[in-house]
Structures are given as structure tokens and as C-alpha cells.
Design an enzyme around this catalytic site. Sequence first.
Site, PDB file in Angstrom:
ATOM      1  N   ASN A 146      -2.402 -12.873   6.261  1.00  0.00           N
ATOM      2  CA  ASN A 146      -1.498 -12.052   5.710  1.00  0.00           C
ATOM      3  C   ASN A 146      -0.197 -12.079   6.214  1.00  0.00           C
ATOM      4  O   ASN A 146       0.095 -12.703   7.280  1.00  0.00           O
ATOM      5  CB  ASN A 146      -1.867 -10.599   5.716  1.00  0.00           C
ATOM      6  CG  ASN A 146      -2.290 -10.181   6.982  1.00  0.00           C
ATOM      7  OD1 ASN A 146      -1.463  -9.632   7.858  1.00  0.00           O
ATOM      8  ND2 ASN A 146      -3.536  -9.802   7.286  1.00  0.00           N
ATOM      9  N   LYS A 206     -12.753 -30.506   6.996  1.00  0.00           N
ATOM     10  CA  LYS A 206     -11.851 -30.247   6.010  1.00  0.00           C
ATOM     11  C   LYS A 206     -12.148 -30.445   4.753  1.00  0.00           C
ATOM     12  O   LYS A 206     -12.729 -31.409   4.322  1.00  0.00           O
ATOM     13  CB  LYS A 206     -10.464 -31.265   6.594  1.00  0.00           C
ATOM     14  CG  LYS A 206      -9.397 -30.792   5.774  1.00  0.00           C
ATOM     15  CD  LYS A 206      -8.183 -31.760   5.986  1.00  0.00           C
ATOM     16  CE  LYS A 206      -6.913 -31.718   5.004  1.00  0.00           C
ATOM     17  NZ  LYS A 206      -6.063 -32.571   5.232  1.00  0.00           N
ATOM     18  N   LYS A 218      -7.114   8.440   2.692  1.00  0.00           N
ATOM     19  CA  LYS A 218      -7.477   7.780   3.773  1.00  0.00           C
ATOM     20  C   LYS A 218      -7.624   8.334   5.090  1.00  0.00           C
ATOM     21  O   LYS A 218      -8.637   7.971   5.855  1.00  0.00           O
ATOM     22  CB  LYS A 218      -6.262   6.326   4.100  1.00  0.00           C
ATOM     23  CG  LYS A 218      -6.715   5.139   3.308  1.00  0.00           C
ATOM     24  CD  LYS A 218      -5.663   4.267   3.574  1.00  0.00           C
ATOM     25  CE  LYS A 218      -5.674   3.215   2.339  1.00  0.00           C
ATOM     26  NZ  LYS A 218      -4.674   2.298   2.117  1.00  0.00           N
ATOM     27  N   LYS A 277     -11.569   8.100   6.386  1.00  0.00           N
ATOM     28  CA  LYS A 277     -11.848   7.605   7.572  1.00  0.00           C
ATOM     29  C   LYS A 277     -11.957   8.369   8.850  1.00  0.00           C
ATOM     30  O   LYS A 277     -12.134   7.825  10.015  1.00  0.00           O
ATOM     31  CB  LYS A 277     -10.789   6.523   7.875  1.00  0.00           C
ATOM     32  CG  LYS A 277     -10.754   5.485   6.646  1.00  0.00           C
ATOM     33  CD  LYS A 277     -10.015   4.129   6.848  1.00  0.00           C
ATOM     34  CE  LYS A 277      -9.897   3.036   5.699  1.00  0.00           C
ATOM     35  NZ  LYS A 277      -9.262   1.937   5.975  1.00  0.00           N
TER      36      LYS A 277
HETATM   37  N1  CTP Z   1      -8.403  -1.202   8.221  1.00  0.00           N
HETATM   38  C1  CTP Z   1      -9.578  -1.697   9.224  1.00  0.00           C
HETATM   39  N2  CTP Z   1     -10.550  -2.833   8.444  1.00  0.00           N
HETATM   40  C2  CTP Z   1     -10.384  -3.037   7.402  1.00  0.00           C
HETATM   41  C3  CTP Z   1      -9.128  -2.522   6.742  1.00  0.00           C
HETATM   42  C4  CTP Z   1      -8.285  -1.962   6.922  1.00  0.00           C
HETATM   43  O1  CTP Z   1      -9.877  -1.091  10.132  1.00  0.00           O
HETATM   44  N3  CTP Z   1     -11.188  -4.125   7.094  1.00  0.00           N
HETATM   45  C5  CTP Z   1      -7.642  -0.350   8.720  1.00  0.00           C
HETATM   46  C6  CTP Z   1      -6.246  -0.857   9.178  1.00  0.00           C
HETATM   47  O2  CTP Z   1      -5.781  -1.343  10.383  1.00  0.00           O
HETATM   48  C7  CTP Z   1      -5.271   0.334   8.658  1.00  0.00           C
HETATM   49  C8  CTP Z   1      -6.059   1.266   8.005  1.00  0.00           C
HETATM   50  O3  CTP Z   1      -7.412   0.658   7.837  1.00  0.00           O
HETATM   51  O4  CTP Z   1      -5.181   1.231  10.031  1.00  0.00           O
HETATM   52  C9  CTP Z   1      -5.773   1.114   6.508  1.00  0.00           C
HETATM   53  O5  CTP Z   1      -5.435  -0.186   5.657  1.00  0.00           O
HETATM   54  P1  CTP Z   1      -5.292  -0.293   4.229  1.00  0.00           P
HETATM   55  O6  CTP Z   1      -5.097  -1.809   4.269  1.00  0.00           O
HETATM   56  O7  CTP Z   1      -3.886   0.195   4.082  1.00  0.00           O
HETATM   57  O8  CTP Z   1      -6.150   0.213   3.470  1.00  0.00           O
HETATM   58  P2  CTP Z   1      -7.568   0.250   3.060  1.00  0.00           P
HETATM   59  O9  CTP Z   1      -8.699   1.065   3.954  1.00  0.00           O
HETATM   60  O10 CTP Z   1      -8.021  -1.425   3.377  1.00  0.00           O
HETATM   61  O11 CTP Z   1      -7.752   0.674   1.584  1.00  0.00           O
HETATM   62  P3  CTP Z   1      -7.018  -0.235   0.317  1.00  0.00           P
HETATM   63  O12 CTP Z   1      -6.944  -1.689   0.478  1.00  0.00           O
HETATM   64  O13 CTP Z   1      -7.862   0.099  -0.612  1.00  0.00           O
HETATM   65  O14 CTP Z   1      -5.817   0.359   0.156  1.00  0.00           O
END
Ligand code: CTP
Length: 409
Positions: free
Chosen positions: A221, A300, A349, A353
Amino acid sequence: MNAATENRMQKRTFEGKHVVVGITGGIAAYKAAELVSQLRQRGADVHCIMTEHATKLISPITFGELSGHDVTVDMFANISHWDVQHIALARLADLFIVAPATANIIGKMACGIADDMLSTTVMATKAPVLVVPAMNTNMYENGIVQRNIRTLREVGYTVMEPEEGHLACNTSGKGRFPKTDVILSAAEKILFGKHLLQGKKIIISAGGTQENIDPVRYIGNRSSGKMGYAIARAAAMEDAEVTLVSCTTELPVPEGVTVCYVKNARDLQREMDARFDDCDVAIMAAAVSDYRTKTEATQKIKKEACDSLTIELELNPDILYGLGQKKKGQFLVGFAAETNDVIEHGKEKLQRKNLDMLVANDVSQKGAGFNVETNIASILYKDHTMEQFPIMTKEELGHVIIQKIAERL
Ligand code: CTP
């Protein structure tokens, strides 16, 4: 926006501070020119003192131009003025930096020898002193030099660790002059650190995870890691014991921070989990790939092999969620990158969480999100309160986040 915030945005973090820079006769003397230039660009009033030997390596004119003040070298050049001059600079200084510091000046300072303008002024100052050694590895490791460095630390001077790498004597080892940013961070810590997180252990994840498809390709990403690194720098400035679990190797390691490099989500989870029980604060600033490839090709993948390619993905663990489930008194901070209904999604969230704080930003806005220097954030707290912040640099937001955490610990 208050003056401190405005100064940080313009990176004029040293505004109003008087910094005296002592330059000694090491080959790294030319690197001190960049330090002086940066200090002045960041708002400091900089005065330079050079030793005679330093002037053989780089001209005082350079430092005069870069600092905007005459450079002092000879104690007796203007005899009617000399005592006033060294006492005046010693008194004026908010911070005294000796960079580069040779084994010779370190030895003189440690033994109380004051036989030229620099050694006399540094002895006469009550300002904090930051010493930046740079020399050949064998000299640096010499027991006498090490003893002298210990002596300086014992009397309260901050002595930086030199970097490892190529040295002017065509060898490689410890002794290199640190990067300007690293010296500036150390200087900022001395001048502005309030010890807000003294004795606290903080773990911070940063950067974007990479999930391998085959030995040459991965799912990644756009995260640069700059936000996590800025938080780490701000935490170290407040005396926290900081570990960065970093998915990127592109950024310089902040002064005083321990780094553990990882690649994919499972490695990141393992390293965060291993440190979580023992920490006071955990901050998940990393952009974690929600999915990984179900199988990783050992060789590969060749395009001749198929007309179309389907890669099956499976869900990665939600690391932050896992930490929220097992927390016992740790202060847990998450990030939310959203493109719509930022606050609503953020609140959800935070609760789901089990977080204490959530930094939410709308990545669709100009000046927020991935690979830019700035961010526009709202901070949501467990007690249902929230604060919205204007656009600011990631460095500035790092300080805000650390200050808000410190207030709530
Ligand atoms: N995060 C994590 N593990 C994952 C995905 C996300 O610990 N597999 C953590 C990120 O580091 C961040 C937070 O969760 O602190 C939010 O990540 P975000 O991508 O915005 O949200 P998601 O929980 O993945 O939800 P969504 O993609 O549905 O918005």
C-alpha cells in the site's frame, strides 16, 4: 493555531533560541555547515566558534555567511574585547553544540583545559552542552577517549553516539558524523523535551505491510511510515523508551529509538504481541494489509503459463483488535484512514477494537493521508470526547498525539 504550532508547520522549531556551535578540526567540519544552516533556517540565532585546526579544513567565511554573525576563532584577535566575547557567548547560549568534536576537544573538556576560545567558552557556559564526536574508529574506541566521554556524561553533557559507516580514513566503522536531522532531534530534545513520558515503554508500528505473491512481487500500500516515525521521534523527545516495529526501511532511525523491521502482517503481529504485555502504550500507525495470498509461489510466476491470473487471498489477523482483547492497563491507540463519515466510522472502530484513543483522518482530503508531509486529524477518546485539528505536519501531529497520550496516562 498557536505560535508553537505555526512554528512547527514552518519547521521554525528553534525560533527565539540562541545556539552556539563549536567546530573543531575533524574532517567532518564541513558537515557542520549544513547543521548551522539548518539551525538558522529553523529560526535559531546561531553563533559559531572555530578552533584553529578547524579553519585549516573549512573557512570561517562559510560559517559567517551561514550563521549571519562573525565567527570567533582567536581569543586574542581583539584584545580589548576578548573576555567580554567568550563570556558573552557563554551567557547568550540556550544550547551549546560541539560538532564535530574531536578526541582532542573531548579530552580538553573532560580535563578542564581551557586554552583557546572554544574550550574557554564551553567551560564558561551554564547552557546544556551537546557533543557530537566524529573520528576514526580506533580513536573513538580508545579507552582514554571512552573514559573522557563518560566523564562528560557524568557532568551532564549529552554526548551523541557516532554513526557506523565509511570514514574519511578510507576504513569503515563507528565514528561518522550523524545526519543533520538526528543532531537536530537531539538538540530539540534538550531544548524542548519536558520528560512527559519518562519511564514509559512505548511500541509503535509504522509503514505499510507487504504480502508476498512470489519472490519478486507483493501486495502493498501507499503508506510511507512518516506518521509512525514522527510519533516515535516525539515520544523519544519526551524520554519514553520507544520501539518502532517498522514495515519500511526507507526512513532514518530516530535518535534514541530501537527499531525492529518486519515485512508482512503476521510478522508485525508477532513482534507487537511479543512486546505488548510489557509496554505502557501501544500505537498502531501501520497500514496493515487486510488480506494476504493464500499460497506464496516459491518461484517467479511466468506470464506464458496462463492467459489470466487469479490470486486467492485470505484474511489477515486484525492486530489492533487482538491487542484490544488482551490489554491489561496498556493505553492503546489506533488509526482510522477513511474517505467518508470519518467520525462515525472512527467511533465504531474505537469501541469495536477496545481502544483508548483513535486518530481518524479523511484521506480523500488534500493534505491528508498517504505519502504527504501533512495530515488533518480528529482524535477520539474512550470517554466519548473528541478534538478536531487543523492541517498540520506529521511531525506536529506526532507531538500532539504524544502530548494527548501523556495527559491521559
Ligand atoms: N489494523 C490492524 N490490523 C489489520 C488492519 C488494521 O491492526 N489487519 C489497524 C491499523 O493499524 C489501524 C486500525 O487498525 O490502527 C484501523 O485500520 P483501518 O484499515 O482504517 O480499518 P480496518 O479495521 O481495517 O477497517 P476497514 O478496512 O473496514 O475500514
